[in-house]
Scaffold this motif. Structure first.
Motif, PDB file in Angstrom:
ATOM      1  N   ALA A   7       0.824  -1.207   0.000  1.00 37.88           N
ATOM      2  CA  ALA A   7       0.000   0.000   0.000  1.00 37.88           C
ATOM      3  C   ALA A   7       0.863   1.264   0.000  1.00 37.88           C
ATOM      4  N   ALA A   8       2.018   1.202   0.648  1.00 40.21           N
ATOM      5  CA  ALA A   8       2.863   2.393   0.764  1.00 40.21           C
ATOM      6  C   ALA A   8       3.753   2.611  -0.454  1.00 40.21           C
ATOM      7  N   PHE A   9       4.290   1.546  -1.036  1.00 41.54           N
ATOM      8  CA  PHE A   9       5.306   1.697  -2.083  1.00 41.54           C
ATOM      9  C   PHE A   9       4.888   1.174  -3.445  1.00 41.54           C
ATOM     10  N   GLY A  10       3.778   0.462  -3.529  1.00 42.22           N
ATOM     11  CA  GLY A  10       3.340  -0.087  -4.801  1.00 42.22           C
ATOM     12  C   GLY A  10       3.813  -1.522  -4.984  1.00 42.22           C
ATOM     13  N   PRO A  11       3.039  -2.343  -5.691  1.00 38.41           N
ATOM     14  CA  PRO A  11       3.363  -3.774  -5.803  1.00 38.41           C
ATOM     15  C   PRO A  11       4.650  -4.061  -6.563  1.00 38.41           C
ATOM     16  N   GLY A  12       4.911  -3.333  -7.640  1.00 41.86           N
ATOM     17  CA  GLY A  12       6.118  -3.598  -8.413  1.00 41.86           C
ATOM     18  C   GLY A  12       7.374  -3.388  -7.602  1.00 41.86           C
ATOM     19  N   LEU A  13       7.410  -2.296  -6.848  1.00 40.56           N
ATOM     20  CA  LEU A  13       8.585  -1.995  -6.035  1.00 40.56           C
ATOM     21  C   LEU A  13       8.758  -3.019  -4.919  1.00 40.56           C
ATOM     22  N   VAL A  14       7.652  -3.474  -4.330  1.00 42.87           N
ATOM     23  CA  VAL A  14       7.736  -4.484  -3.268  1.00 42.87           C
ATOM     24  C   VAL A  14       8.273  -5.802  -3.827  1.00 42.87           C
ATOM     25  N   LEU A  15       7.820  -6.205  -5.003  1.00 39.11           N
ATOM     26  CA  LEU A  15       8.327  -7.433  -5.615  1.00 39.11           C
ATOM     27  C   LEU A  15       9.829  -7.324  -5.889  1.00 39.11           C
ATOM     28  N   ALA A  16      10.238  -6.176  -6.448  1.00 38.40           N
ATOM     29  CA  ALA A  16      11.660  -5.992  -6.729  1.00 38.40           C
ATOM     30  C   ALA A  16      12.478  -5.924  -5.442  1.00 38.40           C
ATOM     31  N   ALA A  17      11.931  -5.264  -4.418  1.00 33.87           N
ATOM     32  CA  ALA A  17      12.637  -5.179  -3.140  1.00 33.87           C
ATOM     33  C   ALA A  17      12.775  -6.551  -2.501  1.00 33.87           C
ATOM     34  N   SER A  18      11.727  -7.371  -2.619  1.00 38.70           N
ATOM     35  CA  SER A  18      11.814  -8.743  -2.113  1.00 38.70           C
ATOM     36  C   SER A  18      12.941  -9.488  -2.813  1.00 38.70           C
ATOM     37  N   GLY A  19      13.037  -9.316  -4.131  1.00 40.31           N
ATOM     38  CA  GLY A  19      14.121  -9.954  -4.872  1.00 40.31           C
ATOM     39  C   GLY A  19      15.483  -9.441  -4.470  1.00 40.31           C
ATOM     40  N   GLY A  20      15.610  -8.115  -4.344  1.00 38.13           N
ATOM     41  CA  GLY A  20      16.899  -7.539  -3.976  1.00 38.13           C
ATOM     42  C   GLY A  20      17.354  -7.982  -2.591  1.00 38.13           C
ATOM     43  N   MET A  21      16.428  -8.016  -1.634  1.00 42.61           N
ATOM     44  CA  MET A  21      16.791  -8.437  -0.282  1.00 42.61           C
ATOM     45  C   MET A  21      17.102  -9.933  -0.242  1.00 42.61           C
ATOM     46  N   THR A  22      16.469 -10.721  -1.112  1.00 36.92           N
ATOM     47  CA  THR A  22      16.784 -12.147  -1.174  1.00 36.92           C
ATOM     48  C   THR A  22      18.188 -12.364  -1.713  1.00 36.92           C
ATOM     49  N   ILE A  23      18.571 -11.572  -2.723  1.00 36.64           N
ATOM     50  CA  ILE A  23      19.951 -11.637  -3.220  1.00 36.64           C
ATOM     51  C   ILE A  23      20.924 -11.256  -2.107  1.00 36.64           C
ATOM     52  N   ALA A  24      20.584 -10.197  -1.366  1.00 41.45           N
ATOM     53  CA  ALA A  24      21.437  -9.777  -0.254  1.00 41.45           C
ATOM     54  C   ALA A  24      21.537 -10.877   0.801  1.00 41.45           C
ATOM     55  N   LEU A  25      20.431 -11.595   1.038  1.00 41.81           N
ATOM     56  CA  LEU A  25      20.448 -12.709   1.994  1.00 41.81           C
ATOM     57  C   LEU A  25      21.452 -13.771   1.562  1.00 41.81           C
ATOM     58  N   ALA A  26      21.453 -14.104   0.269  1.00 36.82           N
ATOM     59  CA  ALA A  26      22.394 -15.104  -0.230  1.00 36.82           C
ATOM     60  C   ALA A  26      23.837 -14.632  -0.066  1.00 36.82           C
ATOM     61  N   ILE A  27      24.075 -13.343  -0.317  1.00 32.74           N
ATOM     62  CA  ILE A  27      25.438 -12.809  -0.190  1.00 32.74           C
ATOM     63  C   ILE A  27      25.897 -12.841   1.269  1.00 32.74           C
ATOM     64  N   VAL A  28      25.014 -12.410   2.179  1.00 38.11           N
ATOM     65  CA  VAL A  28      25.358 -12.414   3.605  1.00 38.11           C
ATOM     66  C   VAL A  28      25.596 -13.841   4.092  1.00 38.11           C
ATOM     67  N   ALA A  29      24.724 -14.775   3.693  1.00 33.47           N
ATOM     68  CA  ALA A  29      24.882 -16.166   4.119  1.00 33.47           C
ATOM     69  C   ALA A  29      26.182 -16.754   3.596  1.00 33.47           C
ATOM     70  N   THR A  30      26.551 -16.393   2.362  1.00 27.75           N
ATOM     71  CA  THR A  30      27.818 -16.863   1.815  1.00 27.75           C
ATOM     72  C   THR A  30      28.988 -16.324   2.624  1.00 27.75           C
ATOM     73  N   GLY A  31      28.920 -15.025   2.959  1.00 33.43           N
ATOM     74  CA  GLY A  31      29.981 -14.433   3.757  1.00 33.43           C
ATOM     75  C   GLY A  31      30.101 -15.074   5.129  1.00 33.43           C
ATOM     76  N   VAL A  32      28.973 -15.336   5.769  1.00 31.72           N
ATOM     77  CA  VAL A  32      28.996 -15.970   7.089  1.00 31.72           C
ATOM     78  C   VAL A  32      29.589 -17.369   7.007  1.00 31.72           C
ATOM     79  N   ARG A  33      29.217 -18.100   5.956  1.00 28.99           N
ATOM     80  CA  ARG A  33      29.745 -19.458   5.812  1.00 28.99           C
ATOM     81  C   ARG A  33      31.251 -19.448   5.570  1.00 28.99           C
ATOM     82  N   VAL A  34      31.734 -18.547   4.726  1.00 26.76           N
ATOM     83  CA  VAL A  34      33.178 -18.456   4.481  1.00 26.76           C
ATOM     84  C   VAL A  34      33.912 -18.067   5.756  1.00 26.76           C
ATOM     85  N   TRP A  35      33.352 -17.102   6.493  1.00 29.31           N
ATOM     86  CA  TRP A  35      33.966 -16.683   7.762  1.00 29.31           C
ATOM     87  C   TRP A  35      34.004 -17.838   8.756  1.00 29.31           C
ATOM     88  N   GLY A  36      32.930 -18.619   8.806  1.00 30.72           N
ATOM     89  CA  GLY A  36      32.891 -19.752   9.715  1.00 30.72           C
ATOM     90  C   GLY A  36      33.931 -20.798   9.378  1.00 30.72           C
TER      91      GLY A  36
END
Length: 410
Positions: A372-401
């Motif tokens: 309702a605040a940002f529009g459906p297209g932006l929310v879908l893209a933001a969900s995708g962008g944050m999911t990519i960021a999740l994969a990057i962070v998880a990869t970094g944590v695994r390498v650090w571990g």
């Protein structure tokens, strides 16, 4: 049949179990439509939305409560007894729905209570299902088996609602819920037939009798499993807004009809089935890199929604996203099966199911105000962008571990 899956059907127990699991998946797929539709029919005037929400929640969320409340007693039971108990409970209480409808006593409160009761043991039933697969199959066949079972679930999302819509033109949705009850009765009977085979394998592991074997406690002691659970939780959480934003993207951004929304989900489901079946061919690859690649790949397919892509492009991306996502469930369960001691597997998988039951609903709840605040297209893209960021962070944590573990050894 692909060569990867041929050895599975040399196992008599698996050949018997798979059709029963597929039948219960189909029953649940039909109930996606039937549960909500029946709530609309029996709701008081002006209260249909409230009752639909309560019915849908009651059909899923009590499983998280059951995983925590009954863990003290259920974590010691063999996998086949957990799966059978969940199946019989669902068969009995869901079977009461058409009976109450037939005699005219299906009050909204009774309906919600029956649905909630039927799902109380479902986290344990899911844990028992995948633990049973681990017991009746050798380790090198588990990924292929998980892939077939998860693909059956994906296929039920396509076939089940369509079949329920067809049947509802002739019968009440209450009877469709009854068919779901029959499917779980069939599963319970088939699991009972496997009991004599599964028990010797199940009891070959040390019996879990202490608190130290509690699922969450064990996860805290297993950083890899805890990391897999955290990754899956956030992955499902970030998926939640998609279910809210996609319908609004179709109506507001594309100015299209509901048929286009149906096409999105149909192609996503078909892609998930095809992708899930490819998981069996991934058994020689390292599970973690493939899993993280799936998370990142799904995020990439959502980004075009926020770039004004035409419907033909976004539909293609969504179908591709289904194919990319398809193997995720099988890989995730295989990781838990391989890394968890056999005596603790059902307990850990029940804790996993209970935790994940909260992920997508929380994300969906946040998806409404965000859209309702940002529009459906932006929310879908933001969900995708944050999911990519999740994969990057998880990869970094695994390498650090890994680096930290090496430094300790040195």
């Amino acid at each position: 049949m692909p060569r990867t899956y041929q050895p599975l059907f040399a196992q008599l127990e698996f050949r018997r179990l798979l059709p029963a699991l597929a039948a219960s998946d189909l029953g649940d797929g039909m109930s996606v439509v039937a549960v909500a539709w029946l709530a609309v029919l029996i709701a008081p005037p002006g209260r249909s939305g409230l009752l639909v929400g309560a019915a849908v929640a009651a059909y899923a969320l009590p499983g998280a409560v059951g995983a925590m409340v009954f863990g003290r007693w259920l974590r010691r039971l063999p996998a086949e007894r957990l799966l059978a108990a969940d199946s019989w409970l669902r068969a009995l209480l869901l079977g009461c729905v058409p009976l109450a409808w037939a005699v005219g006593v299906l009050h909204p409160v009774l309906y919600v209570v029956l649905l909630a009761g039927s799902s109380v043991l479902h986290a344990w039933g899911s844990a028992g299902k995948y633990s049973l697969l681990a017991q009746i199959l050798p380790p090198d066949q588990r990924l292929a088996a998980n892939a077939l079972v998860s693909s059956s679930t994906s296929a039920s999302v396509i076939v089940g609602p369509a079949l329920a819509g067809f049947l509802a033109t002739a019968v009440s949705p209450a009877w469709i819920v009854g068919l779901n009850a029959v499917s779980f009765a069939v599963l319970a009977i088939q699991v009972h037939r496997l009991g004599a085979v599964a028990k010797p394998i199940a009891t070959s592991a040390p019996v879990d009798t202490g608190r130290s074997a509690a699922g969450l406690h064990l996860l805290r002691r297993q950083p890899e499993l805890l990391g897999a659970l955290a990754l899956t939780w956030f992955f499902n959480f970030l998926y939640g807004p998609v279910e809210v934003a996609l319908p609004l993207h179709v109506t507001e951004d594309l100015h299209a009809e509901s048929s286009l929304l149906g096409l999105y989900w149909t192609l996503f489901g078909a892609g998930a089935v095809l992708g899930g079946l490819t998981a069996g061919a991934l058994r020689k690859l390292p599970l973690w890199p493939v899993t993280l690649g799936i998370v990142a790949g799904w995020g990439v397919t959502l980004v075009p929604f926020g770039l004004g892509a035409p419907a033909s492009v976004s539909v293609t991306c969504f179908a591709l996203g289904g194919m990319i996502y398809g193997p995720f469930t099988a890989l995730s369960f295989t990781l838990f099966q391989d890394r968890t001691p056999a005596a603790w597997l059902t307990t850990v998988l029940a804790a996993r199911s209970a935790a994940l039951l909260t992920a997508a609903p929380v994300g969906t709840a946040l998806g409404g105000p965000l859209t309702a605040a940002f529009g459906p297209g932006l929310v879908l893209a933001a969900s995708g962008g944050m999911t990519i960021a999740l994969a990057i962070v998880a990869t970094g944590v695994r390498v650090w571990g890994k680096q930290r573990a090496r430094s300790r050894l040195d």
